[in-house]
Scaffold this motif. Structure first.
Motif, PDB file in Angstrom:
ATOM      1  N   LYS A  23      39.602  47.178  46.638  1.00 24.72           N
ATOM      2  CA  LYS A  23      40.128  47.626  45.365  1.00 24.72           C
ATOM      3  C   LYS A  23      38.978  47.846  44.392  1.00 24.72           C
ATOM      4  O   LYS A  23      38.002  47.106  44.389  1.00 24.72           O
ATOM      5  CB  LYS A  23      41.093  46.592  44.793  1.00 24.72           C
ATOM      6  N   VAL A  24      39.136  48.860  43.552  1.00 26.62           N
ATOM      7  CA  VAL A  24      38.127  49.151  42.546  1.00 26.62           C
ATOM      8  C   VAL A  24      38.349  48.197  41.377  1.00 26.62           C
ATOM      9  O   VAL A  24      39.470  48.026  40.897  1.00 26.62           O
ATOM     10  CB  VAL A  24      38.251  50.616  42.077  1.00 26.62           C
ATOM     11  N   ASP A  25      37.273  47.581  40.931  1.00 25.08           N
ATOM     12  CA  ASP A  25      37.348  46.680  39.792  1.00 25.08           C
ATOM     13  C   ASP A  25      37.580  47.515  38.529  1.00 25.08           C
ATOM     14  O   ASP A  25      36.750  48.345  38.163  1.00 25.08           O
ATOM     15  CB  ASP A  25      36.056  45.871  39.676  1.00 25.08           C
ATOM     16  N   LYS A  26      38.720  47.313  37.872  1.00 24.59           N
ATOM     17  CA  LYS A  26      39.071  48.135  36.722  1.00 24.59           C
ATOM     18  C   LYS A  26      38.143  47.892  35.547  1.00 24.59           C
ATOM     19  O   LYS A  26      37.844  48.809  34.792  1.00 24.59           O
ATOM     20  CB  LYS A  26      40.524  47.879  36.324  1.00 24.59           C
TER      21      LYS A  26
END
Length: 159
Positions: A23-26
């Motif tokens: 997951k991309v770190d927001k």
């Protein structure tokens, strides 16, 4: 050695399951968008310009990009839509009085709080850190939060 009769392997040792999707770190994505130039990946510094897509650039990086006409230049997808300096608008940003930023970081031994923003909305006072939407007026370059533009329903600059 394993599997020579002395050990009984379990299912999880023999069968590899599907890989988990990373997951991309927001928070990291917001920091990259609001604190760094989309073209040169350097920290944003004045004068700051924006394109019609809302990406922020250092003005000197845009000028260098437009002046470099060499054929071996790699196409930058973040600025491929910019054909001239007229495609960008110089922004009039209001400094955040609570932001200490680079003032104390002389030796690089200071923790940078990436949640506090360098700029704020002059009308409402919201920080420009990516959690709230911001708009700029192409005529003058003034930057306001979307909440301020909804409250004051006028098409002219609020300053």
């Amino acid at each position: 050695m394993g599997c020579d009769g002395g050990t009984i392997p379990k299912r999880h040792e023999l069968v590899k399951g599907p890989r988990k999707v990373e997951k991309v770190d927001k928070v990291a994505e917001l920091v990259a968008r609001w604190f760094y130039c989309a073209l040169s990946q350097e920290k944003l510094r004045r004068p700051i310009v924006a394109c019609e897509l809302g990406r922020l650039y250092n003005k000197d990086a845009i000028i260098e990009f437009l002046l470099d006409k060499s054929p071996d230049k790699t196409p930058m997808e973040s600025a491929s839509h910019i054909k001239s300096i007229k495609n960008v608008t110089e922004l009039n940003l209001v400094d955040n009085p609570a932001w200490s930023g680079d003032k104390e970081s002389i030796k690089g031994d200071k923790y940078d709080d990436l949640q506090s923003a360098r700029f704020i909305c002059p009308v409402v006072g919201l920080e420009m850190n990516g959690r709230h939407r911001f708009c700029f007026l192409r005529s003058c370059g003034c930057v306001f939060s979307e909440r301020a533009l909804k409250e004051i329903k006028s098409e002219v600059c609020h300053k």
